[in-house]
Design an enzyme around this catalytic site. Structure first.
Site, short mmCIF file in Angstrom:
data_model
loop_
_atom_site.label_atom_id
_atom_site.label_comp_id
_atom_site.label_asym_id
_atom_site.label_seq_id
_atom_site.Cartn_x
_atom_site.Cartn_y
_atom_site.Cartn_z
N THR A 127 3.72 3.16 -6.98
CA THR A 127 3.84 3.57 -5.58
C THR A 127 3.43 5.03 -5.48
OG1 THR A 127 5.27 3.52 -3.61
CG2 THR A 127 6.26 4.33 -5.66
N ILE A 181 0.84 -1.19 0.00
CA ILE A 181 0.00 0.00 0.00
C ILE A 181 0.88 1.24 0.00
CG2 ILE A 181 -1.76 1.30 1.26
CD1 ILE A 181 -2.81 -1.32 0.15
N CYS A 182 0.66 2.14 -0.96
CA CYS A 182 1.37 3.42 -1.00
C CYS A 182 2.89 3.16 -1.00
CB CYS A 182 0.91 4.26 0.18
SG CYS A 182 1.57 5.93 0.28
N ALA A 183 3.63 3.87 -0.15
CA ALA A 183 5.08 3.68 -0.10
C ALA A 183 5.47 2.34 0.53
CB ALA A 183 5.74 4.83 0.66
N THR A 208 -0.88 3.21 -5.57
CA THR A 208 -0.36 4.57 -5.46
C THR A 208 -0.55 5.06 -4.03
OG1 THR A 208 -2.45 5.50 -6.22
CG2 THR A 208 -0.79 5.04 -7.89
#
Length: 378
Positions: A178, A158-160, A211
């Site tokens: 990302t 998830i995300c970073a 992202t």
């Protein structure tokens, strides 16, 4: 990474401003791009659902965090959404004993350590959800991720959190995405990763990445659809306040711009103009709304969100997240207390919070928050 995912970035901006501020600032784009999210081919969506299909009738989902700094919404929103769907058993894990300090706000009690999880579930999890963490290469987290992948778990960064997945070597040669702010860093560290633009989520084999922070909402709905079907996912989406979701994303709309940088710089320099805002914890409150609201208010560079309750005991949310109050036995002054919008659905609560940030600090601060959340505002 410090308390906010972007505080370290803010410090870097200040240093840059001292060393050649004008040239650097004016080299940035003057505004965001009004980008259009391109359609996602049906076969691509079908392939993602196929890659996320469960291997067990009722899968086990593990959400891993490190104790000292794991991203708030990345950790809590997948847990809250999957538990309200009741299509899987969901466990919040920590690399070590004790609470998990989330950033930029909230502290929670995990369900188990990774060691206890391994002892109870030697066959491993069906899915492992990887939030952003303050360290991409935490040895315990990396070793555990590799072991779960070897046991056949589907990994979802998830995300970073994609950087953590990449650090474990699980993205080598794979298609991925990302958070926009960390994309360049991830590609420098993991040059064989093949970046895919204009997608909120990207699946390649047994690994899926997303992202920014708010992408965990459509990601979890897609996972629910893969596990239990479209009707179930649509029912949960309605409960969240979303009428549609998919992998569409306008990547070009999210980048470091001159207005973003100047707003962050001005707020960072004016450190005396920062306030601590209170969020009252209530039993049975919606943990998804709580995460989004506390996260958003703590990304303004003007405020931070702290929780308070009548006692120091943990407060259990609607779906079993145990939140530890930052302060107890106090009644936060009304003027510096923020609403959790208890009668709003989570997506609506986020929109109302962004409206409240605009009213308090102005539209440019709200744009900074939305950019950090990588949230395509409705």
């Amino acid at each position: 990474m410090s308390k906010s995912a972007f505080l370290s970035g803010g410090v870097a901006l200040i240093i840059l401003s001292i060393a050649g501020f004008g040239g650097w600032l004016f080299s940035l784009p003057p505004a965001t791009v009004a980008a259009e999210a391109p359609p996602v081919p049906q076969q691509e969506g079908d392939a993602m659902l196929a890659s996320l299909k469960p291997k067990r009738e009722r899968p086990l989902v593990a959400v891993i965090g490190i104790n000292d700094a794991t991203e708030t919404t990345d950790y809590l929103m997948p847990t809250g959404i999957l538990r309200r769907a009741d299509v899987a058993d969901v466990m919040m894990l920590a690399t070590g004993p004790g609470p998990v300090q989330l950033y930029p706000a909230l502290k929670v009690e995990p369900d188990a350590t990774i060691a206890a999880f391994d002892a109870a579930h030697p066959e491993g999890a069906g899915y492992v959800i990887v939030p952003a963490m303050s360290r991409d290469d935490d040895p315990a987290a990396i070793a555990w991720l590799r072991s779960q992948a070897e046991k056949g778990a589907t990994i979802i960064g998830i995300c970073a959190g994609a950087k953590v997945v990449a650090a474990a070597g699980l993205l080598d040669g794979k298609r991925a995405t990302t958070h926009w702010y960390y994309l360049g860093e991830m590609l420098r560290r993991s040059p064989t990763v093949r970046y895919v633009a204009d997608r909120r989520m990207v699946a390649d084999g047994s690994v899926t990445t997303t992202t920014g922070i708010t992408a965990s909402m459509p990601m979890m709905l897609t996972l629910i659809e893969a596990i239990a079907g479209r009707d179930k996912a649509e029912a949960v989406a309605h409960d969240l306040g979303l009428e549609q979701w998919d992998a569409r994303h306008a990547s070009g709309a999210f980048r470091l711009t001159r207005p973003f940088a100047t707003t962050v710089l001005a707020s960072s320099v004016a450190f005396w103009n920062r306030e601590e805002l209170g969020v009252r914890l209530e039993p049975d409150m919606d943990e998804v709304s709580l995460a989004l609201i506390a996260d958003a208010w703590s990304r303004t560079y003007r405020s931070s969100a702290s929780t308070f309750a009548a006692s120091s005991e943990t407060v259990e949310s609607r779906n079993g997240v145990r939140v530890i109050p930052d302060q107890s036995g106090t009644n936060w002054p009304e003027g510096v207390r923020v609403s959790t919008f208890p009668h709003s659905k989570p997506a609506d609560a986020l929109d109302r919070t962004l409206d409240a940030i605009t009213a308090r600090y102005g539209e440019r601060t709200t744009e900074v928050v939305a950019m950090q959340l990588e949230y395509p505002r409705r």
